[in-house]
Design an enzyme around this catalytic site. Sequence first.
Site, PDB file in Angstrom:
ATOM      1  N   SER A 237      75.364  41.526 -42.936  1.00  0.00           N
ATOM      2  CA  SER A 237      76.262  40.931 -43.919  1.00  0.00           C
ATOM      3  C   SER A 237      77.019  39.755 -43.299  1.00  0.00           C
ATOM      4  O   SER A 237      76.407  38.769 -42.901  1.00  0.00           O
ATOM      5  CB  SER A 237      77.203  42.008 -44.461  1.00  0.00           C
ATOM      6  OG  SER A 237      77.915  41.525 -45.572  1.00  0.00           O
ATOM      7  N   ASP A 329      70.634  44.592 -53.972  1.00  0.00           N
ATOM      8  CA  ASP A 329      71.920  44.290 -53.334  1.00  0.00           C
ATOM      9  C   ASP A 329      72.874  43.718 -54.380  1.00  0.00           C
ATOM     10  O   ASP A 329      72.606  42.668 -54.959  1.00  0.00           O
ATOM     11  CB  ASP A 329      71.689  43.287 -52.201  1.00  0.00           C
ATOM     12  CG  ASP A 329      72.897  43.117 -51.295  1.00  0.00           C
ATOM     13  OD1 ASP A 329      74.032  43.193 -51.792  1.00  0.00           O
ATOM     14  OD2 ASP A 329      72.694  42.901 -50.079  1.00  0.00           O
ATOM     15  N   HIS A 364      72.784  46.968 -50.222  1.00  0.00           N
ATOM     16  CA  HIS A 364      73.334  46.101 -49.184  1.00  0.00           C
ATOM     17  C   HIS A 364      73.444  46.792 -47.833  1.00  0.00           C
ATOM     18  O   HIS A 364      73.184  46.187 -46.794  1.00  0.00           O
ATOM     19  CB  HIS A 364      74.727  45.627 -49.636  1.00  0.00           C
ATOM     20  CG  HIS A 364      75.337  44.573 -48.770  1.00  0.00           C
ATOM     21  ND1 HIS A 364      74.925  43.252 -48.786  1.00  0.00           N
ATOM     22  CD2 HIS A 364      76.346  44.634 -47.851  1.00  0.00           C
ATOM     23  CE1 HIS A 364      75.648  42.546 -47.937  1.00  0.00           C
ATOM     24  NE2 HIS A 364      76.515  43.362 -47.347  1.00  0.00           N
TER      25      HIS A 364
END
Length: 428
Positions: A237, A329, A364
Site C-alpha cells: 500500500s 481492492d 487490499h
Amino acid sequence: MSQSVPPILSIHPSRALMDETFKVLVENLPPGSPVTIRSLHHSEDHDHWEAYGYYISDHTGKVSVSDDFSFGGTYTGKEPMGLLWSMRPVPGSRKGLRLRKTDVCSPMLINISVYSGHGGFREQAPLASALSERWYMAPGVRRVEIRERGVRGTLFIPPGPGPFPGLLDMWGGGGGLLEYRAALLASHGYVSLALQYFAPGELESAELEFHYFETAFNIIRDHPQVMPDRVGIFGLSLGSAVTMYLVTESAVIKPRCCVCVSSNICYPQGKTLAGYHEVMEQNFDKVRVDENNHQIWRDMALAIMNGLSKTVDVGKINCPVLLVNGSDDQNWPVMESAEVMAQMMRDAGKEHLLTRLMYPDAGHLIEPPFSPHFRATNFIVSSTKEKVILLWGGQTKPHSDAQEDSWRKILSFLQQHLCCSPSPKAKL
C-alpha cells in the site's frame, strides 16, 4: 455420542511456521458420525477468533481435515487450512477487528477441538482437543531493535554466519511498527528490517524526509551479515508508493529487486510523507460509504492518481519489480495503477522488468498465507485522528487463495533475484 474408546485429535506438525501447512486428524469416532471441528484463538488484544467446519467420519471412524470435505461452517469443501484462513471474531465481538501478531517472539496458539454434531458446539464440551503453535520466527532468528541514525524499526537476522540477502520491509498508511512479515522473511533466509515510519493517527510524525528511507536501506546494506549488492524492498500500500519513489528518485540506493503489494505509484512532489497526506485531504470529499457505513477510499485514490504530476515516473526503474494486486481492492485503484505502470515501463523499454500478479475477488490486505481475511477493519485517519472502519475488499475464499499463491511466488521471485543459490527453508 457414546463409545468405550474416546476420540483422539492430532495436529501434524503441532509446531510450525505461519506459512507451513498442517494436518488435523480425528480418530476413534463412530463411523458416519457428524462432527464439528473448530479452531479457537485468544488474541493479544483479548478477542476470541474462531473457524469451524462440519464433517462426517468415514467408515473407519476418522476425519482428516486435509482430505475430507466440510459440509458447512466458516468454510466448505476440501480445505486443509480452512481452520486458519476462515477465522473470524466470535459472535458478539467488537466491530472492525483485525488479527495481527505483535509479539513475534511467542507463537500464535490455536486450540483445535472436535464436537459432536453440526451446530450448537459452543454449548458443548469438546470430545477431544489439541494445541497448535504457529510461529513467525524460526529457531535461531535474532530480533534486534533499531534506533540508529534516526531510524526506528526492528531487524531480523537468520541463523548462521551469513552473509545473507537483505530486505527493507514497509507496511502501509496505518502506521506503527509491524514485525511479523519481516520475521517470517528472516525465517526464509533474509535479513529483514521492519521499518516504522510514522505512528498510527499522528500526521506530525509522518513529516519524514526522503533521506529517512535511504538511511534505513543503508542500515541493511551496510550490515556485516548482509550481501551489500543483494538488498531488495518489500512494500504494501503506502509502503509500495514509498518503494516506487525510492527506486525512481534516489541517487543513493540501488535495490536489487522490489515487491509491491496492493501497488500504489502515486507520490506527491517533494520529499516528505506529509505532502502525501495533504493530497489525500484535498480529495477526501470523494470518499464514499457503503450500506454498513464503511469508508471506501477508492474514488479518492483515483482522483489522486489522475493528477499526473503526482505519479512516480516508473519508466526510470532499473530493477525487477513484482506487483501483487487484488481485483476487488476497495481501498486503492490498484488495477488502474498497475496498467499505468505497465504502460509507462513499456514506453521506456522496461516492461521486461515488470511481473504482475492479479487475483480475482482478492482485496487490499494481501498478507502471508493462512492469515484471516479482513474485508473491513478499524482505521485511524491521520489527518483528523478519527477512527473509522475502512472497506478493504475481497471475498474470503479467493482472497485466501491469493495470499497462499502470491506468497509462494514472492518467495520464488526473491530467491531468483536476491539469492546466489537455493537455501533451505527454516523448519521448527
